[in-house]
Design a protein around this motif. Structure first.
Motif, PDB file in Angstrom:
ATOM      1  N   MET A   1     -11.016  82.588 -75.218  1.00 22.90           N
ATOM      2  CA  MET A   1     -11.972  82.504 -76.322  1.00 22.90           C
ATOM      3  C   MET A   1     -11.696  81.253 -77.138  1.00 22.90           C
ATOM      4  O   MET A   1     -10.539  80.923 -77.419  1.00 22.90           O
ATOM      5  N   ASP A   2     -12.740  80.562 -77.511  1.00 23.30           N
ATOM      6  CA  ASP A   2     -12.608  79.350 -78.313  1.00 23.30           C
ATOM      7  C   ASP A   2     -13.522  79.437 -79.524  1.00 23.30           C
ATOM      8  O   ASP A   2     -14.750  79.548 -79.383  1.00 23.30           O
ATOM      9  N   ARG A   3     -12.936  79.393 -80.706  1.00 21.08           N
ATOM     10  CA  ARG A   3     -13.774  79.295 -81.906  1.00 21.08           C
ATOM     11  C   ARG A   3     -14.460  77.934 -81.890  1.00 21.08           C
ATOM     12  O   ARG A   3     -13.836  76.904 -81.589  1.00 21.08           O
ATOM     13  N   LEU A   4     -15.744  77.914 -82.231  1.00 21.13           N
ATOM     14  CA  LEU A   4     -16.499  76.674 -82.216  1.00 21.13           C
ATOM     15  C   LEU A   4     -16.569  76.055 -83.612  1.00 21.13           C
ATOM     16  O   LEU A   4     -16.795  76.751 -84.609  1.00 21.13           O
ATOM     17  N   SER A   5     -16.392  74.756 -83.644  1.00 20.56           N
ATOM     18  CA  SER A   5     -16.680  73.969 -84.839  1.00 20.56           C
ATOM     19  C   SER A   5     -17.984  73.231 -84.561  1.00 20.56           C
ATOM     20  O   SER A   5     -18.073  72.469 -83.586  1.00 20.56           O
ATOM     21  N   ASN A   6     -18.993  73.451 -85.398  1.00 16.73           N
ATOM     22  CA  ASN A   6     -20.353  73.034 -85.061  1.00 16.73           C
ATOM     23  C   ASN A   6     -20.917  72.024 -86.053  1.00 16.73           C
ATOM     24  O   ASN A   6     -20.493  71.960 -87.216  1.00 16.73           O
ATOM     25  N   THR A   7     -21.890  71.267 -85.592  1.00 13.62           N
ATOM     26  CA  THR A   7     -22.530  70.227 -86.390  1.00 13.62           C
ATOM     27  C   THR A   7     -23.835  70.748 -86.986  1.00 13.62           C
ATOM     28  O   THR A   7     -24.595  71.439 -86.327  1.00 13.62           O
ATOM     29  N   ILE A   8     -24.090  70.375 -88.239  1.00 16.96           N
ATOM     30  CA  ILE A   8     -25.372  70.651 -88.883  1.00 16.96           C
ATOM     31  C   ILE A   8     -26.204  69.380 -88.857  1.00 16.96           C
ATOM     32  O   ILE A   8     -25.743  68.315 -89.274  1.00 16.96           O
ATOM     33  N   ARG A   9     -27.436  69.492 -88.344  1.00 12.43           N
ATOM     34  CA  ARG A   9     -28.344  68.346 -88.308  1.00 12.43           C
ATOM     35  C   ARG A   9     -29.187  68.341 -89.591  1.00 12.43           C
ATOM     36  O   ARG A   9     -29.884  69.318 -89.887  1.00 12.43           O
ATOM     37  N   PRO A  10     -29.178  67.217 -90.338  1.00  8.67           N
ATOM     38  CA  PRO A  10     -29.850  67.183 -91.651  1.00  8.67           C
ATOM     39  C   PRO A  10     -31.280  66.647 -91.594  1.00  8.67           C
ATOM     40  O   PRO A  10     -31.655  65.744 -92.344  1.00  8.67           O
ATOM     41  N   TYR A  11     -32.107  67.214 -90.716  1.00  5.71           N
ATOM     42  CA  TYR A  11     -33.491  66.747 -90.623  1.00  5.71           C
ATOM     43  C   TYR A  11     -34.228  67.020 -91.937  1.00  5.71           C
ATOM     44  O   TYR A  11     -33.946  67.990 -92.645  1.00  5.71           O
ATOM     45  N   ALA A  12     -35.228  66.178 -92.220  1.00  2.39           N
ATOM     46  CA  ALA A  12     -35.895  66.228 -93.523  1.00  2.39           C
ATOM     47  C   ALA A  12     -36.584  67.556 -93.792  1.00  2.39           C
ATOM     48  O   ALA A  12     -36.746  67.962 -94.951  1.00  2.39           O
ATOM     49  N   TRP A  13     -37.017  68.271 -92.736  1.00  5.87           N
ATOM     50  CA  TRP A  13     -37.731  69.536 -92.935  1.00  5.87           C
ATOM     51  C   TRP A  13     -36.794  70.712 -93.189  1.00  5.87           C
ATOM     52  O   TRP A  13     -37.246  71.848 -93.426  1.00  5.87           O
ATOM     53  N   GLY A  14     -35.495  70.488 -93.144  1.00  4.06           N
ATOM     54  CA  GLY A  14     -34.546  71.583 -93.246  1.00  4.06           C
ATOM     55  C   GLY A  14     -34.514  72.247 -94.613  1.00  4.06           C
ATOM     56  O   GLY A  14     -34.781  71.629 -95.651  1.00  4.06           O
ATOM     57  N   SER A  15     -34.166  73.519 -94.621  1.00  3.27           N
ATOM     58  CA  SER A  15     -33.965  74.252 -95.868  1.00  3.27           C
ATOM     59  C   SER A  15     -32.707  73.737 -96.573  1.00  3.27           C
ATOM     60  O   SER A  15     -31.736  73.347 -95.920  1.00  3.27           O
ATOM     61  N   ARG A  16     -32.730  73.785 -97.867  1.00  2.00           N
ATOM     62  CA  ARG A  16     -31.554  73.373 -98.643  1.00  2.00           C
ATOM     63  C   ARG A  16     -30.627  74.539 -98.966  1.00  2.00           C
ATOM     64  O   ARG A  16     -29.543  74.329 -99.491  1.00  2.00           O
ATOM     65  N   THR A  17     -31.051  75.759 -98.637  1.00  2.02           N
ATOM     66  CA  THR A  17     -30.275  76.935 -99.034  1.00  2.02           C
ATOM     67  C   THR A  17     -29.917  77.872 -97.891  1.00  2.02           C
ATOM     68  O   THR A  17     -28.911  78.578 -97.963  1.00  2.02           O
ATOM     69  N   ALA A  18     -30.740  77.936 -96.825  1.00  2.00           N
ATOM     70  CA  ALA A  18     -30.575  78.993 -95.821  1.00  2.00           C
ATOM     71  C   ALA A  18     -29.269  78.884 -95.051  1.00  2.00           C
ATOM     72  O   ALA A  18     -28.553  79.882 -94.877  1.00  2.00           O
ATOM     73  N   LEU A  19     -28.937  77.700 -94.527  1.00  2.00           N
ATOM     74  CA  LEU A  19     -27.687  77.571 -93.782  1.00  2.00           C
ATOM     75  C   LEU A  19     -26.458  77.710 -94.674  1.00  2.00           C
ATOM     76  O   LEU A  19     -25.488  78.372 -94.278  1.00  2.00           O
ATOM     77  N   THR A 370     -18.919  91.070 -90.055  1.00  2.00           N
ATOM     78  CA  THR A 370     -17.742  90.492 -89.403  1.00  2.00           C
ATOM     79  C   THR A 370     -17.517  91.200 -88.083  1.00  2.00           C
ATOM     80  O   THR A 370     -17.683  92.420 -87.991  1.00  2.00           O
ATOM     81  N   ALA A 371     -17.146  90.439 -87.061  1.00  2.46           N
ATOM     82  CA  ALA A 371     -16.885  91.015 -85.740  1.00  2.46           C
ATOM     83  C   ALA A 371     -15.552  90.525 -85.212  1.00  2.46           C
ATOM     84  O   ALA A 371     -15.168  89.372 -85.430  1.00  2.46           O
ATOM     85  N   VAL A 372     -14.852  91.402 -84.515  1.00  2.00           N
ATOM     86  CA  VAL A 372     -13.571  91.044 -83.897  1.00  2.00           C
ATOM     87  C   VAL A 372     -13.743  91.067 -82.385  1.00  2.00           C
ATOM     88  O   VAL A 372     -14.193  92.066 -81.808  1.00  2.00           O
ATOM     89  N   LEU A 373     -13.392  89.950 -81.728  1.00  2.00           N
ATOM     90  CA  LEU A 373     -13.425  89.848 -80.277  1.00  2.00           C
ATOM     91  C   LEU A 373     -12.014  90.026 -79.744  1.00  2.00           C
ATOM     92  O   LEU A 373     -11.072  89.434 -80.266  1.00  2.00           O
ATOM     93  N   THR A 374     -11.872  90.846 -78.711  1.00  2.00           N
ATOM     94  CA  THR A 374     -10.560  91.076 -78.103  1.00  2.00           C
ATOM     95  C   THR A 374     -10.681  90.901 -76.603  1.00  2.00           C
ATOM     96  O   THR A 374     -11.549  91.513 -75.964  1.00  2.00           O
ATOM     97  N   ASP A 375      -9.828  90.052 -76.010  1.00  4.86           N
ATOM     98  CA  ASP A 375      -9.907  89.814 -74.566  1.00  4.86           C
ATOM     99  C   ASP A 375      -8.965  90.735 -73.810  1.00  4.86           C
ATOM    100  O   ASP A 375      -8.259  91.573 -74.393  1.00  4.86           O
ATOM    101  N   ALA A 376      -8.936  90.591 -72.480  1.00  6.98           N
ATOM    102  CA  ALA A 376      -8.165  91.499 -71.635  1.00  6.98           C
ATOM    103  C   ALA A 376      -6.670  91.393 -71.879  1.00  6.98           C
ATOM    104  O   ALA A 376      -5.915  92.327 -71.588  1.00  6.98           O
ATOM    105  N   ASP A 377      -6.211  90.269 -72.418  1.00  2.00           N
ATOM    106  CA  ASP A 377      -4.789  90.088 -72.706  1.00  2.00           C
ATOM    107  C   ASP A 377      -4.392  90.620 -74.074  1.00  2.00           C
ATOM    108  O   ASP A 377      -3.215  90.550 -74.446  1.00  2.00           O
ATOM    109  N   GLY A 378      -5.373  91.127 -74.822  1.00  2.00           N
ATOM    110  CA  GLY A 378      -5.083  91.636 -76.152  1.00  2.00           C
ATOM    111  C   GLY A 378      -5.211  90.612 -77.259  1.00  2.00           C
ATOM    112  O   GLY A 378      -5.037  90.940 -78.436  1.00  2.00           O
ATOM    113  N   SER A 379      -5.511  89.367 -76.922  1.00  2.00           N
ATOM    114  CA  SER A 379      -5.717  88.341 -77.949  1.00  2.00           C
ATOM    115  C   SER A 379      -7.027  88.632 -78.671  1.00  2.00           C
ATOM    116  O   SER A 379      -7.990  89.108 -78.076  1.00  2.00           O
ATOM    117  N   SER A 380      -7.069  88.316 -79.967  1.00  2.00           N
ATOM    118  CA  SER A 380      -8.269  88.616 -80.743  1.00  2.00           C
ATOM    119  C   SER A 380      -8.724  87.393 -81.539  1.00  2.00           C
ATOM    120  O   SER A 380      -7.943  86.483 -81.829  1.00  2.00           O
TER     121      SER A 380
END
Length: 422
Positions: A1-19, A370-380
């Motif tokens: 499992m890999d936690r993702l670090s993600n990019t926000i695209r700042p297009y002009a039509w985007g909401s200023r509050t939702a994300l 909130t959700a907890v992911l647990t793999d077959a090795d017990g890592s969460s």
């Protein structure tokens, strides 16, 4: 499992509050339009591996079969075939259409042959792939329901709408829509709108917007309740885009309101636009868009008319259906192999875990609680609202467990993967 670090695209039509509300971060005052999760080279997610942070596209390129599985590589090639986003529209997006796979391949090859720069503003095809997509509405306290336009309305219904507005400049459109067979009528109507003398566009849009506002304030009359309820939205497009023929072209399309949990599938050739709201968007890994209007960007009318499917369609609102023999998975059915969207609703009254198959690569996104992911090795790995994880393909018998961890509140996890044997 890999936690993702993600990019926000700042297009002009985007909401200023939702994300910011979804991610629990301070609003910057600037538009924040799309949160990208995946391996698209335009804004790949980052994962933490043994050698430090790496972009997901680089991780997959280094070991395609290890990350994607041999079946996915054989079927789709050595790249993640889908892109997951959270889209937050504070203003309307462009009215647009996507090519099918053969059209994309031919168009991309042609522009490459002619030496059109890949970043040229007049280029139509950024890659050789098609871009079917699915949008699923989320709760949005500011925008309410997710609003959009999707597919052509039946010509006779649009003719009735346009005639009721009593705008002289629309009379020719009414005649075309009433007198021609469906495909011919829709093609000729869109062509007339997009090739209108620019000197006449502002007056026509202004007169039409004013007529729409008057009609919205009146009783429905001969119009259906569904069309009448959309008049104010069509009028707002005219006010927002006073010099854009797309504000008239929008009247040819169905207006749709999605409640949270409802979705739309948009295949090749279907004109559409998102107007407002926040939603989970899943698509093939492509950036091919041909625009019809509601934008200052390039509109290639001849190519657009070649790609559009000129037939009336029901928008076909999708609601999730239980997956047989699954452990609580609800699927949004779509006729596409490159992506598959489902969700898990984790009730606080249910203390048990749900099993998620891992034989295909996937991205899991928590949109509530909130959700907890647990793999077959017990890592969460704990995912809070707005957080996501990449799960590489594993062999049989290595299902992942997901458990809700919000005291007294439901948690929701969306699952994006491919349509192979699950």
């Amino acid at each position: 499992m890999d936690r993702l670090s993600n990019t926000i695209r700042p297009y002009a039509w985007g909401s200023r509050t939702a994300l910011p509300a979804l991610l629990g971060t301070p609003a910057t005052g600037e538009p924040q339009a799309e949160l990208w999760m995946g391996a698209h080279p335009g804004a790949p997610s980052t994962v933490a591996r043994e050698r430090g942070p790496q972009t997901l596209d680089a991780v997959i390129a280094a070991d395609p079969e290890g990350e994607l599985g041999s079946a996915v590589v054989e079927r789709f090639g050595p790249t993640l075939p889908f892109l997951l986003k959270v889209l937050a529209a504070g203003e309307p997006l462009s009215l647009q259409v996507h090519p099918d796979l053969e059209q994309a391949k031919a168009g991309f090859a042609d522009e490459e042959r002619r030496g059109v720069p890949i970043d040229a503003p007049y280029r139509n095809y950024k890659d050789a792939n098609h871009k079917p997509e699915l949008i699923c509405a989320l709760d949005d306290a500011d925008a309410g329901a997710f609003e959009g336009l999707c597919g052509f309305r039946a010509p006779h219904e649009t003719a009735r709408l346009l005639e009721s507005l009593a705008v002289p400049a629309l009379a020719q459109l009414v005649e075309v829509l009433r007198s021609k067979p469906e495909e011919e009528a829709l093609r000729e109507a869109l062509t007339l709108v997009l090739t209108t003398d620019p000197a006449r566009v502002r007056e026509t849009v202004a007169d039409t917007a004013a007529a729409l506002e008057r009609a919205a304030a009146d009783r429905p009359g001969d119009l259906s309740a569904e069309i009448h309820s959309a008049l104010a939205s069509y009028a707002a497009l005219g006010r927002a885009f006073p010099d854009d023929p797309g504000a008239i072209a929008a009247l040819l399309l169905n207006h749709v309101r999605l409640q949270p949990g409802e979705a739309l599938y948009l295949g090749a050739g279907i004109p559409h636009a998102y107007l407002s709201g926040i939603g989970v968007e899943l698509m093939a890994n492509s950036d091919n868009v041909l625009r019809c209007g509601l934008t200052p960007k390039h509109v290639d009318v001849p190519e657009l008319l070649r790609i559009v499917h000129f037939r009336s369609t029901d928008p076909g609102v999708l609601r999730p259906v239980p997956v047989p023999d699954s452990d609580g998975e609800e699927l949004y059915p779509t006729p596409i192999d490159e992506f598959r969207l489902s969700r898990y609703l984790l009730d606080p009254a249910d203390a048990g875990s749900h099993r998620i198959p891992t034989r295909t690569p996937q991205i899991l996104l928590c949109t509530e609680g909130t959700a907890v992911l647990t793999d077959a090795d017990g890592s969460s790995l704990t995912l809070r609202r707005g957080e996501s994880a990449f799960i590489p393909a594993h062999g049989r018998g290595t299902d992942l467990l997901v458990t809700g961890a919000s005291a007294g509140a439901r948690s929701t996890v969306f699952r994006a993967t491919v349509s192979l044997t699950q």
